[in-house]
Design a protein around this motif. Sequence first.
Motif, PDB file in Angstrom:
ATOM      1  N   LEU A  41       0.823  -1.207   0.000  1.00 33.74           N
ATOM      2  CA  LEU A  41       0.000   0.000   0.000  1.00 33.74           C
ATOM      3  C   LEU A  41       0.863   1.265   0.000  1.00 33.74           C
ATOM      4  O   LEU A  41       0.527   2.257  -0.659  1.00 33.74           O
ATOM      5  CB  LEU A  41      -0.934  -0.003   1.212  1.00 33.74           C
ATOM      6  N   TYR A  42       1.976   1.235   0.727  1.00 28.64           N
ATOM      7  CA  TYR A  42       2.892   2.372   0.776  1.00 28.64           C
ATOM      8  C   TYR A  42       3.437   2.689  -0.619  1.00 28.64           C
ATOM      9  O   TYR A  42       3.398   3.832  -1.072  1.00 28.64           O
ATOM     10  CB  TYR A  42       4.022   2.059   1.751  1.00 28.64           C
ATOM     11  N   VAL A  43       3.927   1.655  -1.291  1.00 34.07           N
ATOM     12  CA  VAL A  43       4.476   1.846  -2.643  1.00 34.07           C
ATOM     13  C   VAL A  43       3.381   2.318  -3.597  1.00 34.07           C
ATOM     14  O   VAL A  43       3.585   3.247  -4.397  1.00 34.07           O
ATOM     15  CB  VAL A  43       5.118   0.540  -3.142  1.00 34.07           C
ATOM     16  N   THR A  44       2.206   1.711  -3.517  1.00 36.78           N
ATOM     17  CA  THR A  44       1.130   2.025  -4.453  1.00 36.78           C
ATOM     18  C   THR A  44       0.625   3.450  -4.289  1.00 36.78           C
ATOM     19  O   THR A  44       0.491   4.196  -5.269  1.00 36.78           O
ATOM     20  CB  THR A  44      -0.034   1.038  -4.278  1.00 36.78           C
ATOM     21  N   PHE A  45       0.333   3.855  -3.056  1.00 37.50           N
ATOM     22  CA  PHE A  45      -0.251   5.170  -2.837  1.00 37.50           C
ATOM     23  C   PHE A  45       0.721   6.288  -3.198  1.00 37.50           C
ATOM     24  O   PHE A  45       0.342   7.275  -3.837  1.00 37.50           O
ATOM     25  CB  PHE A  45      -0.709   5.313  -1.381  1.00 37.50           C
ATOM     26  N   ILE A  46       1.981   6.151  -2.798  1.00 38.29           N
ATOM     27  CA  ILE A  46       2.949   7.207  -3.114  1.00 38.29           C
ATOM     28  C   ILE A  46       3.208   7.261  -4.613  1.00 38.29           C
ATOM     29  O   ILE A  46       3.233   8.341  -5.222  1.00 38.29           O
ATOM     30  CB  ILE A  46       4.262   6.975  -2.335  1.00 38.29           C
ATOM     31  N   ALA A  47       3.404   6.105  -5.246  1.00 37.76           N
ATOM     32  CA  ALA A  47       3.662   6.078  -6.681  1.00 37.76           C
ATOM     33  C   ALA A  47       2.472   6.619  -7.458  1.00 37.76           C
ATOM     34  O   ALA A  47       2.644   7.356  -8.450  1.00 37.76           O
ATOM     35  CB  ALA A  47       3.996   4.661  -7.134  1.00 37.76           C
ATOM     36  N   PHE A  48       1.257   6.289  -7.046  1.00 37.50           N
ATOM     37  CA  PHE A  48       0.080   6.760  -7.768  1.00 37.50           C
ATOM     38  C   PHE A  48      -0.095   8.266  -7.610  1.00 37.50           C
ATOM     39  O   PHE A  48      -0.445   8.961  -8.581  1.00 37.50           O
ATOM     40  CB  PHE A  48      -1.173   6.033  -7.284  1.00 37.50           C
ATOM     41  N   ALA A  49       0.150   8.786  -6.404  1.00 33.46           N
ATOM     42  CA  ALA A  49       0.040  10.236  -6.198  1.00 33.46           C
ATOM     43  C   ALA A  49       1.057  10.983  -7.055  1.00 33.46           C
ATOM     44  O   ALA A  49       0.730  11.985  -7.714  1.00 33.46           O
ATOM     45  CB  ALA A  49       0.232  10.566  -4.721  1.00 33.46           C
ATOM     46  N   ILE A  76      -1.912  -1.414  -8.117  1.00 34.36           N
ATOM     47  CA  ILE A  76      -1.842  -2.326  -6.966  1.00 34.36           C
ATOM     48  C   ILE A  76      -1.330  -3.686  -7.416  1.00 34.36           C
ATOM     49  O   ILE A  76      -0.483  -4.303  -6.747  1.00 34.36           O
ATOM     50  CB  ILE A  76      -3.224  -2.452  -6.299  1.00 34.36           C
ATOM     51  N   LYS A  77      -1.827  -4.155  -8.561  1.00 38.03           N
ATOM     52  CA  LYS A  77      -1.356  -5.451  -9.065  1.00 38.03           C
ATOM     53  C   LYS A  77       0.079  -5.372  -9.565  1.00 38.03           C
ATOM     54  O   LYS A  77       0.892  -6.266  -9.305  1.00 38.03           O
ATOM     55  CB  LYS A  77      -2.287  -5.945 -10.167  1.00 38.03           C
ATOM     56  N   ASP A  78       0.407  -4.311 -10.291  1.00 38.64           N
ATOM     57  CA  ASP A  78       1.759  -4.180 -10.828  1.00 38.64           C
ATOM     58  C   ASP A  78       2.791  -3.896  -9.747  1.00 38.64           C
ATOM     59  O   ASP A  78       3.993  -4.032  -9.994  1.00 38.64           O
ATOM     60  CB  ASP A  78       1.810  -3.076 -11.886  1.00 38.64           C
ATOM     61  N   LEU A 118      15.965   0.742  -2.434  1.00 36.64           N
ATOM     62  CA  LEU A 118      15.310  -0.002  -3.512  1.00 36.64           C
ATOM     63  C   LEU A 118      13.810   0.277  -3.562  1.00 36.64           C
ATOM     64  O   LEU A 118      13.207   0.259  -4.636  1.00 36.64           O
ATOM     65  CB  LEU A 118      15.562  -1.499  -3.335  1.00 36.64           C
ATOM     66  N   THR A 119      13.217   0.525  -2.417  1.00 40.15           N
ATOM     67  CA  THR A 119      11.786   0.825  -2.408  1.00 40.15           C
ATOM     68  C   THR A 119      11.493   2.110  -3.181  1.00 40.15           C
ATOM     69  O   THR A 119      10.539   2.181  -3.967  1.00 40.15           O
ATOM     70  CB  THR A 119      11.281   0.957  -0.962  1.00 40.15           C
ATOM     71  N   TRP A 120      12.326   3.115  -2.988  1.00 37.18           N
ATOM     72  CA  TRP A 120      12.118   4.370  -3.705  1.00 37.18           C
ATOM     73  C   TRP A 120      12.463   4.229  -5.181  1.00 37.18           C
ATOM     74  O   TRP A 120      11.878   4.906  -6.031  1.00 37.18           O
ATOM     75  CB  TRP A 120      12.925   5.490  -3.058  1.00 37.18           C
ATOM     76  N   ARG A 121      13.395   3.373  -5.516  1.00 37.05           N
ATOM     77  CA  ARG A 121      13.645   3.115  -6.941  1.00 37.05           C
ATOM     78  C   ARG A 121      12.393   2.522  -7.587  1.00 37.05           C
ATOM     79  O   ARG A 121      12.034   2.885  -8.716  1.00 37.05           O
ATOM     80  CB  ARG A 121      14.819   2.155  -7.110  1.00 37.05           C
ATOM     81  N   ALA A 122      11.759   1.596  -6.880  1.00 41.16           N
ATOM     82  CA  ALA A 122      10.528   1.000  -7.401  1.00 41.16           C
ATOM     83  C   ALA A 122       9.422   2.035  -7.518  1.00 41.16           C
ATOM     84  O   ALA A 122       8.657   2.048  -8.497  1.00 41.16           O
ATOM     85  CB  ALA A 122      10.090  -0.145  -6.490  1.00 41.16           C
ATOM     86  N   ILE A 123       9.321   2.929  -6.533  1.00 39.52           N
ATOM     87  CA  ILE A 123       8.296   3.979  -6.575  1.00 39.52           C
ATOM     88  C   ILE A 123       8.507   4.892  -7.773  1.00 39.52           C
ATOM     89  O   ILE A 123       7.559   5.228  -8.494  1.00 39.52           O
ATOM     90  CB  ILE A 123       8.307   4.783  -5.259  1.00 39.52           C
TER      91      ILE A 123
END
Length: 279
Positions: free
Chosen positions: A58-66, A214-216, A144-149
Amino acid sequence: MTTFQKPRANPHRKRRDIIPYWLLAIILLGVILGWAIVADSDYRQIWRTLSGGVITTLYVTFIAFALACLLGLAVAMARTSSVRVLREIATFYTEIVRGIPILVLLFYVAFVGAPALVEAFNWAASPLIDAGAMPALTVRNFDLTWRAIFALTIGYSAFIAEVFRAGIEAVEKGQIEAARSLGLSRWHTFRLIIAPQAIRTILPPLGNDFVSMIKDSALVSALGVQDITQLGKVYSASSFKFFETYNVVAFLYLTMTISLSLLVRALEHRMARGRQGER
């Protein structure tokens, strides 16, 4: 003279017609899986192991989507601009990014873009680094989390830009010209005239993009980010309980995506009722 009366509508039949049987089937499936998780000790252990990955997902999804929405809106504004250079740059960006698979973009940002960004930062800050005022950055400092975001942000911004562009162009040009003739600035025209009407057009595809993200977000497991998929992959490899583990993984993703889909549907119905009320 014989008069024919129109048969009365059966209210019970109408209620049956609007019952979402697909939703009832999904709820039944969720109850069955939920009961299996509660009743079976193996499923309970898997649930405890994977529940921590929900927060990361959820953290990755919400920040990346925003971030993708902000970048996509900027690209959409550039694509609808009267300045040709901006239109060409924005079109080039969307066509290139949309043609690259998300997984390839993820690897490119993580293992090519991040090192290049670190080198550029060290070059720009070389006077401070040489003076000992600050240490030089390394690739390990780029989480790595921020690279993914950032990869998801870039990948989805191109699709979201097209959604925003479609919503903006759906507004009649006459309304925009009328607003400009009344002395409204471009910003006030966008905020008061374009945005309220465009949101009704862009909400369904924007919700679909959120569900897709969310799926990706499961692709970030390729970088070792401890999301649901990565934790499930590690646990199933160590316990050999692949069937049970991926049942829980699928259950968690379905819970998130279906909940979001129902929320988007509720917003669509509310906007539709508001539109009918205005008429």
